[in-house]
Motif scaffolding. Sequence first.
Motif, short mmCIF file in Angstrom:
data_model
loop_
_atom_site.label_atom_id
_atom_site.label_comp_id
_atom_site.label_asym_id
_atom_site.label_seq_id
_atom_site.Cartn_x
_atom_site.Cartn_y
_atom_site.Cartn_z
N LEU A 89 -0.11 24.58 13.50
CA LEU A 89 -1.48 24.55 14.01
C LEU A 89 -1.53 23.90 15.39
N SER A 90 -2.47 24.35 16.21
CA SER A 90 -2.76 23.70 17.48
C SER A 90 -3.74 22.54 17.24
N PRO A 91 -3.84 21.59 18.17
CA PRO A 91 -4.85 20.54 18.01
C PRO A 91 -6.23 21.13 17.75
N GLY A 92 -7.01 20.43 16.93
CA GLY A 92 -8.31 20.94 16.53
C GLY A 92 -9.42 20.58 17.50
N TYR A 93 -10.55 21.27 17.35
CA TYR A 93 -11.71 20.99 18.20
C TYR A 93 -12.98 21.37 17.44
N PRO A 94 -14.10 20.70 17.72
CA PRO A 94 -15.36 21.05 17.06
C PRO A 94 -15.81 22.43 17.49
N ALA A 95 -16.40 23.17 16.56
CA ALA A 95 -16.92 24.49 16.89
C ALA A 95 -17.95 24.37 18.02
N ASP A 96 -18.15 25.47 18.72
CA ASP A 96 -19.00 25.50 19.92
C ASP A 96 -20.29 24.71 19.73
N PRO A 97 -20.79 24.08 20.82
CA PRO A 97 -20.17 24.01 22.15
C PRO A 97 -19.03 22.99 22.19
N CYS A 98 -17.88 23.42 22.72
CA CYS A 98 -16.72 22.53 22.70
C CYS A 98 -16.31 22.05 24.09
N VAL A 99 -16.96 22.56 25.15
CA VAL A 99 -16.71 22.08 26.52
C VAL A 99 -18.05 21.67 27.11
N GLN A 100 -18.08 20.50 27.76
CA GLN A 100 -19.33 20.00 28.32
C GLN A 100 -19.08 19.30 29.64
N GLN A 101 -20.15 19.14 30.39
CA GLN A 101 -20.10 18.35 31.60
C GLN A 101 -20.41 16.89 31.24
N GLY A 102 -19.71 15.97 31.82
CA GLY A 102 -19.92 14.56 31.49
C GLY A 102 -18.98 14.11 30.39
N LYS A 103 -18.73 12.81 30.34
CA LYS A 103 -17.77 12.25 29.41
C LYS A 103 -18.23 12.42 27.96
#
Length: 259
Positions: free
Chosen positions: A173-187
């Motif tokens: 498996l690749s590292p996981g990520y939350p389902a969309d939206p998964c990219v954002q502006q700001g920390k």
Amino acid sequence: MAHALVFVLSPEGTLPGDGATWDELRAAQRLGIGSGIALRMFRVAAPTDQCLDDLVASGQANVSGADPFEPLRSDPCLDVPSSPCPDGAPPRRLICDALVPHLEPRSLWLGAYELSGPELEGRSGHPADRVGIESIRCLDQFSLRDADNETCWFYPTENGDYLCWENQRSLELSPGYPADPCVQQGKIPYERSDLRLLWSLMADDQALTCVGLTYQRRRIEWPVAATDPEPFATWTSFRVDSMADDNYLETSSITVFPS
């Protein structure tokens, strides 16, 4: 500057810290989960359908896990399989098509990381494909045993007859990520308390099984980098009856091999 949150599951002492590379995160993830089970469930429109023995004997219920019945429609209801199709047609038989990694919370640690860099135009999917990674910041590392727990229903609860196909397989498996939206502006405003470890009964198991994680009530996706299925699979027919002493009743189970 774009930012994305990713998660890594790996044994204690193997999680990278600040300044790690993406390849180091991927390498750590490969140490954490090595197998899982592919699982499909189909609703049976009794009493007109054949029994499991007949479906196996005819080759309709085979190792591929394809729908052993005549398809009801081309596909319009696949995303919401329990809902009626347009024009009054019956719902899809396929009600579950999942890959469940074998998660062992007692031996795994979870690392949370923030990816930062310019957002890449026209990209979709994994945040590592959508962000030109310039830096990786470690936000948290802790034993998965310390995560907050939550129960969920994995098997159907609606009364009726069902078929289940299971195939064990090795996984990368690749590292996981939350389902969309998964990219954002700001920390990323990360909070450990927003993570939940999901537990569910699998079939007639007496103990709960860990079936995944969520972050801020969004499913964490763990993309499959590589998989090697076992050459056999198991079909099981079962009935759900909310009025019975045991709500789940297995009626037949058959292991099938390639023809």
